[in-house]
Design a protein around this motif. Structure first.
Motif, mmCIF file in Angstrom:
data_model
loop_
_atom_site.group_PDB
_atom_site.id
_atom_site.type_symbol
_atom_site.label_atom_id
_atom_site.label_comp_id
_atom_site.label_asym_id
_atom_site.label_seq_id
_atom_site.Cartn_x
_atom_site.Cartn_y
_atom_site.Cartn_z
ATOM 1 N N ILE A 60 0.853 -1.191 0.000
ATOM 2 C CA ILE A 60 0.000 0.000 0.000
ATOM 3 C C ILE A 60 0.887 1.238 0.000
ATOM 4 O O ILE A 60 1.733 1.397 0.886
ATOM 5 C CB ILE A 60 -0.932 0.032 1.226
ATOM 6 C CG1 ILE A 60 -1.790 -1.244 1.285
ATOM 7 C CG2 ILE A 60 -1.824 1.270 1.197
ATOM 8 C CD1 ILE A 60 -2.605 -1.370 2.566
ATOM 9 N N VAL A 61 0.705 2.098 -0.998
ATOM 10 C CA VAL A 61 1.438 3.355 -1.105
ATOM 11 C C VAL A 61 0.451 4.491 -0.836
ATOM 12 O O VAL A 61 -0.573 4.600 -1.519
ATOM 13 C CB VAL A 61 2.077 3.522 -2.496
ATOM 14 C CG1 VAL A 61 2.794 4.867 -2.599
ATOM 15 C CG2 VAL A 61 3.038 2.376 -2.789
ATOM 16 N N MET A 91 -7.530 1.124 -4.992
ATOM 17 C CA MET A 91 -7.106 2.513 -4.901
ATOM 18 C C MET A 91 -8.169 3.373 -4.243
ATOM 19 O O MET A 91 -9.352 3.012 -4.214
ATOM 20 C CB MET A 91 -6.789 3.063 -6.285
ATOM 21 C CG MET A 91 -7.997 3.124 -7.211
ATOM 22 S SD MET A 91 -7.641 2.705 -8.918
ATOM 23 C CE MET A 91 -7.443 0.919 -8.795
ATOM 24 N N ILE A 92 -7.724 4.499 -3.694
ATOM 25 C CA ILE A 92 -8.628 5.528 -3.203
ATOM 26 C C ILE A 92 -8.305 6.802 -3.976
ATOM 27 O O ILE A 92 -7.142 7.224 -4.033
ATOM 28 C CB ILE A 92 -8.478 5.757 -1.686
ATOM 29 C CG1 ILE A 92 -8.804 4.474 -0.912
ATOM 30 C CG2 ILE A 92 -9.385 6.904 -1.227
ATOM 31 C CD1 ILE A 92 -8.650 4.607 0.603
ATOM 32 N N ARG A 102 -2.679 3.874 -3.407
ATOM 33 C CA ARG A 102 -2.557 2.835 -4.430
ATOM 34 C C ARG A 102 -2.096 1.551 -3.755
ATOM 35 O O ARG A 102 -1.210 1.594 -2.897
ATOM 36 C CB ARG A 102 -1.543 3.245 -5.499
ATOM 37 C CG ARG A 102 -1.966 4.432 -6.354
ATOM 38 C CD ARG A 102 -0.801 5.020 -7.117
ATOM 39 N NE ARG A 102 0.132 5.685 -6.229
ATOM 40 C CZ ARG A 102 1.391 5.965 -6.559
ATOM 41 N NH1 ARG A 102 1.867 5.612 -7.728
ATOM 42 N NH2 ARG A 102 2.175 6.591 -5.699
ATOM 43 N N ALA A 103 -2.698 0.448 -4.137
ATOM 44 C CA ALA A 103 -2.364 -0.807 -3.467
ATOM 45 C C ALA A 103 -2.314 -1.968 -4.456
ATOM 46 O O ALA A 103 -3.009 -1.967 -5.483
ATOM 47 C CB ALA A 103 -3.374 -1.113 -2.363
ATOM 48 N N LYS A 133 -2.844 -3.228 -14.956
ATOM 49 C CA LYS A 133 -2.552 -2.796 -13.594
ATOM 50 C C LYS A 133 -2.126 -1.333 -13.580
ATOM 51 O O LYS A 133 -1.628 -0.799 -14.578
ATOM 52 C CB LYS A 133 -1.492 -3.693 -12.957
ATOM 53 C CG LYS A 133 -0.150 -3.751 -13.651
ATOM 54 C CD LYS A 133 0.723 -4.784 -12.938
ATOM 55 C CE LYS A 133 2.093 -4.901 -13.572
ATOM 56 N NZ LYS A 133 2.931 -5.917 -12.888
ATOM 57 N N ILE A 134 -2.316 -0.696 -12.440
ATOM 58 C CA ILE A 134 -2.065 0.736 -12.326
ATOM 59 C C ILE A 134 -0.565 1.012 -12.180
ATOM 60 O O ILE A 134 0.200 0.127 -11.781
ATOM 61 C CB ILE A 134 -2.846 1.338 -11.138
ATOM 62 C CG1 ILE A 134 -2.339 0.776 -9.807
ATOM 63 C CG2 ILE A 134 -4.336 1.128 -11.308
ATOM 64 C CD1 ILE A 134 -2.958 1.441 -8.587
ATOM 65 N N PRO A 135 -0.124 2.239 -12.496
ATOM 66 C CA PRO A 135 1.301 2.561 -12.356
ATOM 67 C C PRO A 135 1.712 2.726 -10.897
ATOM 68 O O PRO A 135 1.128 3.522 -10.163
ATOM 69 C CB PRO A 135 1.429 3.884 -13.124
ATOM 70 C CG PRO A 135 0.056 4.494 -13.082
ATOM 71 C CD PRO A 135 -0.899 3.337 -13.100
#
Length: 240
Positions: A60-61, A91-92, A102-103, A133-135
């Motif tokens: 989790i970032v 994500m939130i 981002r997770a 997938k997200i960056p």
């Protein structure tokens, strides 16, 4: 992307007036379950078919914590199946659509009759829309703990830590790890955690005892929660 919108409640915030770390993780996990339920393969379906998706870990970032009363969108993207594993981003987003959190999280598909992981049925995989997938910088699934960990005080597993699956809730392991590091740093307010990695290893149940070990390396704080024989329940890494 599956998503739902909400507003950060007072009851979900910490002493800084922002969404608490536990509340943040709960939003991410709930979003995954909401999608599965909406697709007809939620907890009741899995229980009927003697199957279960178990969360295997988190990366989790946190770019920033949502504030009290802030409008947020929580979304999830399933992006891969590999053997017994299903991979998701969660994500939130703020109301402008910018990332706040981002997770990345792998889930293990389990046969509850045998207690062993197995590949999910092709029909169950087909209901998910696989997307890109997200960056983000993706960390390894396994956490390499530093050497010479220091032993801490044992922690009994009490009822308030248990969820509906009759074991310690996934977010609670992180909460315990944060409390341990916060006490070591003698910090009175919530830790400004920027990144979290968790590797879940086995399930702690009511009456078990968690034996923590801690260490620090390269700006990360590590907590290993183990049983009396030194076998791990969860490994947690926190970047402040």
């Amino acid at each position: 992307m599956y998503s739902f919108t909400g507003q950060v409640r007072f009851s979900e915030t910490d002493e800084t007036g922002h969404l608490s770390l536990t509340g943040l993780i709960n939003y991410l996990q709930d979003c995954c379950l909401f999608q599965s339920e909406a697709l007809g393969v939620g907890p009741d379906y899995l229980k009927e078919h003697h199957r279960l998706w178990l969360l295997s870990g988190w990366q989790i970032v946190i770019d920033r914590y949502p504030k009290m009363f802030e409008e947020i969108t929580v979304g999830t993207i399933p992006y891969a199946f590999s053997g017994c594993l299903g991979w998701r981003n969660v994500m939130i987003l703020d109301k402008e659509g910018s990332y706040m959190v981002r997770a990345n999280c792998p889930w293990v598909y389990l046969n509850t009759d045998t207690g062993r992981p197995e590949r999910p049925d092709s029909k169950e995989m087909a209901v998910y829309n696989i997307e890109e997938k997200i960056p983000m910088e993706y960390a390894p699934r396994k956490i390499k703990m530093p050497e010479n960990l220091q032993k801490g005080n044992p922690i009994p597993v009490v009822q308030e830590l248990i969820d509906s699956n009759h074991h310690v809730n996934n977010a609670r392991y992180v909460e315990i790890a944060v409390d341990i590091i916060q006490e070591q740093l003698k910090q009175e307010r919530g830790l400004p955690v920027k990144e979290i990695r968790v590797e879940y290893k086995s399930q702690a149940r009511l009456g078990d005892i968690l034996y923590p070990k801690t260490g620090q390396k390269d700006g990360w704080y590590y907590v290993s929660l183990e049983d009396s024989a030194g076998l791990g329940y969860a490994s947690v890494a926190l970047k402040l």
